[in-house]
Design an enzyme around this catalytic site. Structure first.
Site, short mmCIF file in Angstrom:
data_model
loop_
_atom_site.label_atom_id
_atom_site.label_comp_id
_atom_site.label_asym_id
_atom_site.label_seq_id
_atom_site.Cartn_x
_atom_site.Cartn_y
_atom_site.Cartn_z
N GLY A 27 2.69 2.25 5.24
CA GLY A 27 3.74 1.21 5.27
C GLY A 27 4.80 1.66 6.10
O GLY A 27 5.43 0.94 7.28
N CYS A 74 1.36 -1.40 -9.31
CA CYS A 74 2.84 -0.98 -8.75
C CYS A 74 3.68 -0.70 -9.50
O CYS A 74 4.90 -0.19 -9.25
CB CYS A 74 3.06 -1.98 -7.80
SG CYS A 74 1.87 -3.05 -7.01
N GLY A 121 0.86 -1.21 -0.06
CA GLY A 121 0.15 -0.05 0.06
C GLY A 121 0.80 1.29 -0.11
O GLY A 121 1.97 1.16 -0.42
N GLU A 156 5.65 -3.63 0.54
CA GLU A 156 5.63 -3.18 -0.98
C GLU A 156 4.80 -1.73 -0.98
O GLU A 156 3.83 -1.69 -0.86
CB GLU A 156 4.97 -4.07 -1.87
CG GLU A 156 5.29 -3.70 -3.38
CD GLU A 156 4.27 -4.42 -3.96
OE1 GLU A 156 3.81 -5.43 -4.03
OE2 GLU A 156 4.00 -3.69 -5.03
#
Lengths: 527, 527
Positions: free
Chosen positions: A242, A296, A237, A259
């Protein structure tokens, strides 16, 4: 108010003291959906951790074949309920039913689960290592507690916390999972959790093997990832969320795999622009616009050298950005987040070539956005100009020459991917070897002549990279069996009596074809 | 005042603005040694990091054969200078010249360097993985910056920051090293650094491949491990210092590997006590007293069940602790640290059976110390009663029955090792399976019927374990090639043109016998 139930300690039940509630929103209509989902309080979280810990202990005694069967049965159930899943995921995310949800993401999800089953059954993933002369033997094995998984909003099946890559890897490595549903698609996650739990019961796994909550207070999320009874955590996210989880987990000495963000730089060398400018533009635009740019590995940064061919390339790309209708974003705040990111880029010196605004529409939308900046400006504001705009929004950097391109590569932050397009007959090869040494250590996956979107689930994949793309440069979130290593500890047995060793480390190969490193040789033989 | 020189950026030179100075102390006489060593200031640290980063870039182009030759040449030079090294290490640490320093630790050190050379040359360590159908290839490769190494005081050669296991692993994986000499043996470290640097020059490695400083300000140590240009850090030492480095590195997203503390519980099941009480006591005492108890794997916690046989065992062990002269400790504050730890143990309920005090002597010494506590008390103060006393100091826990032994195992913190002694004919097997599942996930290396000291340098070794023994349960600090994986990142190549791939990932096997995972099979073949 009536809330949807959570799955804690082997029961679908009401939350004990809801700390609030929320509704999902259909991004295509901006309308809230009718189901009310609860926000868990501390009692529920602690009960889930306790049940997960108990399941972790019990799971160690469960034959690996049963783990594999669970993963396969779950995949079968997902296929049986495919229409229902696709329908609700489409409502909650506005992602197209076909081909995306039904023909791409759902088969990818069941494929991953089945590959994880093969890895659990085959056991080569655990890298059994035996030094027979000294009778020391080691292998990777499950952690001492459940894995908490925080899934992203952009893949309601394939990265879902209760069915995606992290889930498959954690379970195949022998760990229970506490899944936190992404707030964007709680209904999809509920159905997946129901199917997973049916499969848990039918394969007689410990009932705490799969647990699912919708949302909790931020401080309880931090409490979960740092709890002594948690094995590890996985998060996909935003960087801001994170990093908070990372800090809490780090302080407690708990592994956490993140990630977080990536602009995925694409360097297009001069020969490639001369040779196939419009092909590359078309390919790149497809990659930029895929999934409304919410991948991503979306190419958010495109680096070219100045010159007429590059200007033509920029015009072509800009025309594609301007003339193609934007896709629907995943969430209500998606367009604002893009506009905010664009503002940062502009204030650091970038100029708008296309888009830049929200779209007034009944759907969640932002204009396809393309910006440009010169190399010198980029190099003097590298941090701001690597701000990720999560959508179809990319920044073109125009470098003066190959030295400046190199300098741009050298200020890249850690990224999931880095791409170099070069002349197919080799006229760019000298320049390639100037850029590559700078780019290589800053990205997880280096590509030639293709776009970075589309992450193949193969054993050599690295969907990872240096910080801040992830939290550790040695691990991948996609690709089995590699992704399982995140959820494992190294267990060594020194002079342990033969009958007390795990099957993987006994003299006899437990499957007949498991790979083991015995006295320096990879082999499938017995000792 | 004249200071010893540091090795920074390819030069032995004075520090620029010394932030202080220190002298080593001979622990056998408590006398300060004459050489003055400088404390580095910020300018030196930043120059070392910059030179290390430059060397990291250059090292990527150096053939692996040269790296291997460097490690071998360094080992040869250590052997040539063995007498000199043993002499100064003995003066600085009071460890016995023979057999310890000359016949055990020095050959272990050169053996490790040669094994690291074999790993660098053989390349199987990098776990090359190729999926030929999709042309995706990956391998572990060097980090994007130097590795800073903080060595411990207890192994002046084998864990020295400029010659030990971390050094060998970091260099063999292709990284430059910035070694921070342990304050206990700066003279030994200086000679080792001189030999290493000679080998750097003779094999024509980048001059910044090996750098060495003695000491720096604590805040500059934190700055180093968190600097953007550092690849990773390795630390072996106290938990308090390790946790500070960890926090700084974690906040910056930099990998840090720590080996911090361990009490290495030894469970002796009733049948083993009945069967061979005095053998086990003799063996255990040898392990407790080895190196004056200053080993990471020293058995600091011994758990037995109540009964006459155990009381006899305790009397025997206690007599050995009392009657054997204590060894010389490594440092001036060693005895105080032991006494402080013993105070914590006593205040949490332990009783002294032997020792407990400093020894008034011209050498640094503490009495051999043995304590006991009942199981119930241990379980109610598990954290305090797992305080590590770094010396010949162990705590015996007397459990009521096997359930209480299990409960003791279940409150163990992360440890490097855990040992179970059991009846040789199997009468303890039922109890073994009660203790083992609790102990297994809490330790890195599980032993049967032998003491945990003596860490074999073999590929299946795990000198690691769950937090707080280390910072991550998946890595080992000893054993090649496993220990190299700490200093490597996962690099993936997607559709990269064949001639641009690193040799390890090209179709042809680069050595003819490197192991690679090709399409799911470990093989030495070409594609």
């Amino acid at each position: 108010m009536k809330y949807q139930k959570v799955l804690i300690a082997g029961k679908w039940r009401e939350v004990k003291n809801p700390a609030g509630h929320f509704n999902a929103v259909n991004p295509a209509s901006k309308q809230a959906l009718p189901e009310n989902y609860p926000v868990c309080g501390e009692e529920d979280i602690l009960e889930a951790i306790q049940a997960g810990k108990k399941a972790a202990v019990e799971l160690r005694r469960v034959p690996r074949e049963r783990l594999a069967r669970f993963l396969e049965l779950f995949a079968e159930k997902i296929e049986v309920h495919a229409d229902e899943l696709v329908k609700i995921a489409h409502i909650e995310t506005a992602l197209p039913k076909e081909p995306r949800l039904k023909n791409v993401e759902l088969p990818r999800t069941t494929g991953q689960l089945r590959e994880a089953a093969r890895a659990a059954r085959g056991r080569s993933w655990c890298r059994a290592t035996i030094d027979s002369a000294v009778n020391i033997r080691s292998m990777m094995g499950p952690l001492d507690g459940p894995v908490s998984i925080f899934g992203p909003n952009n893949f309601p099946f394939a990265f879902n916390s209760v069915s995606g890559g992290d889930f498959a890897a954690a379970v195949a490595a022998g760990n229970p999972v506490i899944a936190k549903a992404n707030t964007g698609h709680p209904g999809t996650t509920r159905i997946l959790a129901e199917l997973a739990f049916e499969a848990v019961r039918e394969t007689e796994l410990p009932l705490g093997t799969v647990q699912m909550i919708y949302r909790t207070l931020p401080e309880l999320g931090l409490k979960m990832v740092s709890h002594p009874d948690i094995g590890a955590s996985a998060f996909t996210g935003t960087k801001s969320a994170g990093l908070k989880l990372k800090e809490a987990a780090d302080m407690a000495g708990k592994p956490v795999y993140l990630e977080m963000s990536s602009v995925n730089p694409v360097f297009i060398l001069p020969g490639a622009v001369e040779e196939r400018s419009s092909d590359i533009a078309r390919e790149l635009f497809g990659s930029c616009a895929m999934g409304a740019g919410q991948f991503c590995t979306n190419p958010g940064l495109i680096i070219v050298q100045k010159g007429e061919a590059s200007e033509q390339f920029i015009r072509t790309l800009s025309e594609m950005f301007s003339s193609t209708p934007p896709g629907t974003l995943l969430s209500l705040n998606g367009a604002d987040d893009i506009v905010d990111a664009v503002k940062i880029l502009i204030s650091a010196g970038a100029q708008l070539l296309a888009g830049g605004n929200k779209v007034e529409s009944e759907s969640c939308m932002a204009e396809n956005t393309l910006l440009r900046v010169d190399g010198k400006t980029f190099i003097s504001h590298p941090h701001e100009l690597q701000t990720e705009a999560f959508g179809t929004a990319s920044l073109i950097v125009v470098a003066n020459d190959i030295r400046e391109m190199k300098d741009i590569a050298s200020v890249m932050e850690g990224n999931l991917t880095g791409t170099i397009y070069s002349h197919l007959q080799g006229s760019d090869d000298e320049d390639y070897y100037i850029i590559e040494p700078e780019l290589r250590p800053r990205v997880g996956r280096l590509l030639n002549d293709k776009t970075p979107t589309g992450v193949a689930v193969v054993s050599a994949m690295n969907h990872g990279g240096p910080y801040p793309a992830t939290g550790h440069p040695g691990f991948t979130a996609v690709g089995l069996p590699g992704s399982m290593l995140r959820f494992a500890a190294l267990y060594c047995y020194d002079n342990v009596r033969p009958h007390r060793l795990p099957a993987e480390l006994q003299d006899k190969n437990p499957t007949g074809d498991m790979w083991r490193m015995i006295d320096g040789e990879w082999t499938r033989k017995d000792i």
